[in-house]
Scaffold this active site. Sequence first.
Site, PDB file in Angstrom:
ATOM      1  N   CYS A 382      10.164 -11.035  14.616  1.00 53.83           N
ATOM      2  CA  CYS A 382       9.957 -12.163  15.528  1.00 53.83           C
ATOM      3  C   CYS A 382      10.206 -11.697  16.967  1.00 53.83           C
ATOM      4  O   CYS A 382       9.398 -10.967  17.529  1.00 53.83           O
ATOM      5  CB  CYS A 382      10.835 -13.335  15.122  1.00 53.83           C
ATOM      6  SG  CYS A 382      10.355 -14.897  15.906  1.00 53.83           S
ATOM      7  N   HIS A 519       9.102 -14.054   9.870  1.00 57.75           N
ATOM      8  CA  HIS A 519      10.444 -13.764   9.344  1.00 57.75           C
ATOM      9  C   HIS A 519      10.332 -13.389   7.866  1.00 57.75           C
ATOM     10  O   HIS A 519      10.483 -14.246   6.986  1.00 57.75           O
ATOM     11  CB  HIS A 519      11.363 -14.980   9.501  1.00 57.75           C
ATOM     12  CG  HIS A 519      11.813 -15.232  10.895  1.00 57.75           C
ATOM     13  ND1 HIS A 519      12.995 -14.731  11.399  1.00 57.75           N
ATOM     14  CD2 HIS A 519      11.240 -15.926  11.905  1.00 57.75           C
ATOM     15  CE1 HIS A 519      13.135 -15.109  12.656  1.00 57.75           C
ATOM     16  NE2 HIS A 519      12.080 -15.834  12.994  1.00 57.75           N
ATOM     17  N   GLU A 521      12.385 -11.973   5.995  1.00 62.42           N
ATOM     18  CA  GLU A 521      13.649 -12.107   5.244  1.00 62.42           C
ATOM     19  C   GLU A 521      13.719 -13.412   4.462  1.00 62.42           C
ATOM     20  O   GLU A 521      14.439 -13.503   3.450  1.00 62.42           O
ATOM     21  CB  GLU A 521      14.852 -11.994   6.187  1.00 62.42           C
ATOM     22  CG  GLU A 521      15.031 -13.142   7.175  1.00 62.42           C
ATOM     23  CD  GLU A 521      14.327 -12.918   8.505  1.00 62.42           C
ATOM     24  OE1 GLU A 521      14.776 -13.481   9.516  1.00 62.42           O
ATOM     25  OE2 GLU A 521      13.319 -12.181   8.525  1.00 62.42           O
TER      26      GLU A 521
END
Length: 552
Positions: A382, A519, A521
Site C-alpha cells: 500500500c 493489502h 496480508e
Amino acid sequence: MGYDTKYIFVTGGVLSSLGKGLASASIGALLESRGLTVTIQKLDPYINVDPGTMNPFQHGEVFVTDDGTETDLDLGHYERFTHAKLGQNNNYTTGKIYHSVITKERQGKYLGGTVQVIPHITDEIKDSIRKSSNGVDVVIVEIGGTIGDIESLPFLEAIRQFHTDAGKDNVIYIHLTLVPYIATAGEVKTKPTQHSVKELRSIGIQPDILLCRTDRLLSPDIKGKIAMFCNVDTDAVITAKDVDCIYECPLCFHQEGLDNKIVELLNIWTRAPRLENWETLCKNMQSPSYEVTIAIVGKYVDLTESYKSLNEALAHGGIPSRARVHLKFVDSETIDANTCSMSLEGVDGILVPGGFGSRGVEGKICAARYARENEIPYFGICLGMQIAVIEFARHQAGLDQANSTEFELTTPHPVIYLMEEWFDDKSGTIQRRDVHSDKGGTMRLGAYPCKLEKDSLAYRAYQSETISERHRHRYEFNNAYLEPLKDAGLKISGMAPSGELVEIVEIENHPWFLGCQFHPEFKSRPMTPHPLFRSFIAAALKYSGNREIKKQ
C-alpha cells in the site's frame, strides 16, 4: 421465527487482552473440524461507527473484508482460523447500532413511541446477531470489552434475552477469565474468576463454560473449586493455557475437552474432530530449519497490534521454506540517509507497510533506496508501494522533487495523487472523489480484480493471470508518469482490468523488489500462506545464504 442455528456467546472478565478473539476463532476451528459450518461476529462497545478512522495506537490494526467493511482486528483471527466468509454483518459497534436506531426513529419507524435502550437498542442488537447467521450451523458471537464496563451493558442484556428467544438448547455462554499464579504464595488464585462470574450472573447470565486463562495447567482440585463456586460442571472448566504459538490454541482446547462440551450442551450430532492439519501446522512452525530477519519500517512500531495481520502473514510465508521469521521493527522517524545502514544492518528483507500521513515518510523512502541499491529483498505494501515509486522517481528517473500529494500538495512531480475519477472494475461504474469527500468516501476499500503480466515476479508467485486482493487506501499511482517511470526501469506488473489503476510495481535486475497497492496480508492463512509473502520470505532466505538455525 425458527432457530435452526446454534449460538455461542463469548464474554471476557477480570481484564482486557485475555484473548477472546483467539478463543472465539479457536472454537470456530474446532467446530469446523467436526464438520459444522460456522460464522463469527464481533460486537464492540465503542461509539465509533467502525474502526476505520481510529488511530492504530489506540485500537490496533483495521482489518478489511472482501466487501470493503473496515472491522476490528479480531475478524482477522476469525478468517485465519476458519473458512468463514466475513463481511459487514460480522462486526457491529455501539455507534453502528445507535446510528441505525436513530435513523429509524427519524423515519418514523417507531410510530411515535419513546425510543429506549430496552427494547429498541437491544432488539437492534439481536437483529444484528440474526443477520450474521446466513444458514450456518453455529454463530459464535464475541462481546468486546470486559464484564463490568458500563458501555457493554446493552449488548449483555441483548444476549441475555437471546437465550429466551432462541431456546436453551440453541444458546450457550462461554466466559473467558483469568486465573493468576501468585509466585509469593506458590499457588493459583480463583477469586478473580469467582468475582467475574458473580458480576455476569448479576445481570442474568449464567456461563455454561469457563475458559480460564493461566500460565499452567489447572489441577482437578482447582477446577472443582471453580466449578463449585461458579455453578458450572467440572468438565466445563477449561484451562486456557499460555502457548508459544497461537495456532496451538485449538489443539489445547480440544485436549481439555472444549469441543466435546460445546456439542453436548448444544445437543448437536457431529463427526469426530479431524485436527491433523492443525497438528502438522504446529509441528512445522515449532521445528523450522532456517531463520530470516525481516525489518518492518513503519511508524506504529511501538504497538505491534497495529500490524497483526502483517506479522501473521510473514510467519505464514516462512512455513513452506521451513523458516522462522524474526521481525525487527524499525521506527521510520529515526531513519535518515546517515543512519539507514545502521538501522537495517543484518536484515534479510525490508518491508514497508501501509499507513497514512506524512510522519516518518522520508525514513521509509531511505529504507526503500537502501533495499534497491543493496539488492536486499523489498516488499512495499500500500503506502510501501507508493514509497517505492517516489524513491525510484527521485533517484532513477531524474524527478528529484517527486512526491505524493498526500505529503506535499504542491510537489512539481506528483507521482502519487488523489485520482478524482476512474472506472471501477468492481461495480462497473465511474467513481468520483476529491479532497472534500468524507474520509471513508475517498477510500478504495475491499476486494478488486487485478491482471498480471506473465513475465513478472508477481505472476511467478501467484501462477495466475487474474487475482483479487483487498484494498484500503486513498491515493493512487499517477498515470501521467507511467511512461517516464517505465522508461527508467520501473516494471508495471499488475493493473486493474480497465487499465486505469496501477496495482503492482517491480524493479527488474533485482533479486526481489515488489510493491503492491493492496493489502495481501488480509488474505493470508496459516494453511495457505499468501503467494507474495511465501515468495518474499523465500527470497530473504536466499539472501541470507539459507541461514540454518543453530541447534542447542
